[in-house]
Write a protein that holds these residues in place. Structure first.
Motif, PDB file in Angstrom:
ATOM      1  N   ASN A   1       1.113   3.931  -3.069  1.00 35.59           N
ATOM      2  CA  ASN A   1       0.803   5.349  -2.831  1.00 35.59           C
ATOM      3  C   ASN A   1       1.968   6.242  -3.243  1.00 35.59           C
TER       4      ASN A   1
ATOM      5  N   ALA B   1       1.845   9.011  -6.294  1.00 34.43           N
ATOM      6  CA  ALA B   1       2.179  10.415  -6.006  1.00 34.43           C
ATOM      7  C   ALA B   1       3.368  10.878  -6.844  1.00 34.43           C
TER       8      ALA B   1
ATOM      9  N   GLU C   1       0.830  -1.215   0.000  1.00 35.72           N
ATOM     10  CA  GLU C   1       0.000   0.000   0.000  1.00 35.72           C
ATOM     11  C   GLU C   1       0.859   1.258   0.000  1.00 35.72           C
ATOM     12  N   GLN C   2       1.889   1.298   0.837  1.00 38.11           N
ATOM     13  CA  GLN C   2       2.756   2.471   0.904  1.00 38.11           C
ATOM     14  C   GLN C   2       3.554   2.658  -0.385  1.00 38.11           C
TER      15      GLN C   2
END
Length: 107
Positions: free
Chosen positions: A73, A77, A69-70
């Motif tokens: 993300n 970004a 997930e990190q």
């Protein structure tokens, strides 16, 4: 054996002072506190921490779900702001590192 994303690109982590002792020593995930084993852990690499009297190292780890997930993300970004990634992601070292981090977290 834990999966390592550490050589690819350091993902942003929670502030060290907000972590539990187990999170700081790598026995639980730095993001959600889930217990880790060598099979489930994703090594996030050595990090430096400034302390009174010098620096010390710590070795955070995460569960696969949080690491993925990190990494996703961070990739989204980055790719939205990086002109090189818009043109050709294969030419951006940071974008490639994030893609590799996503792949490593999926293993």
């Amino acid at each position: 054996m834990s999966t390592a994303v550490s050589d690819l690109l350091p993902l942003p982590l929670p502030e060290f002072h907000t972590l539990s002792q187990d999170q700081a020593r790598g026995s639980t995930c730095v993001w959600d506190g889930v217990g880790l084993s060598p099979e489930t852990a994703v090594d996030l690499g050595e990090r430096s921490l400034r302390r009174v009297g010098g620096q010390t190292s710590w070795f955070p780890r995460a569960c696969r779900r949080c690491a993925l997930e990190q990494a996703m993300n961070a990739l989204v970004a980055h790719s939205q702001e990086c002109e090189q990634c818009v043109d050709d992601q294969n030419l951006c070292p940071e974008g490639l590192g994030l893609v590799r981090a996503v792949r490593a977290a999926r293993r």
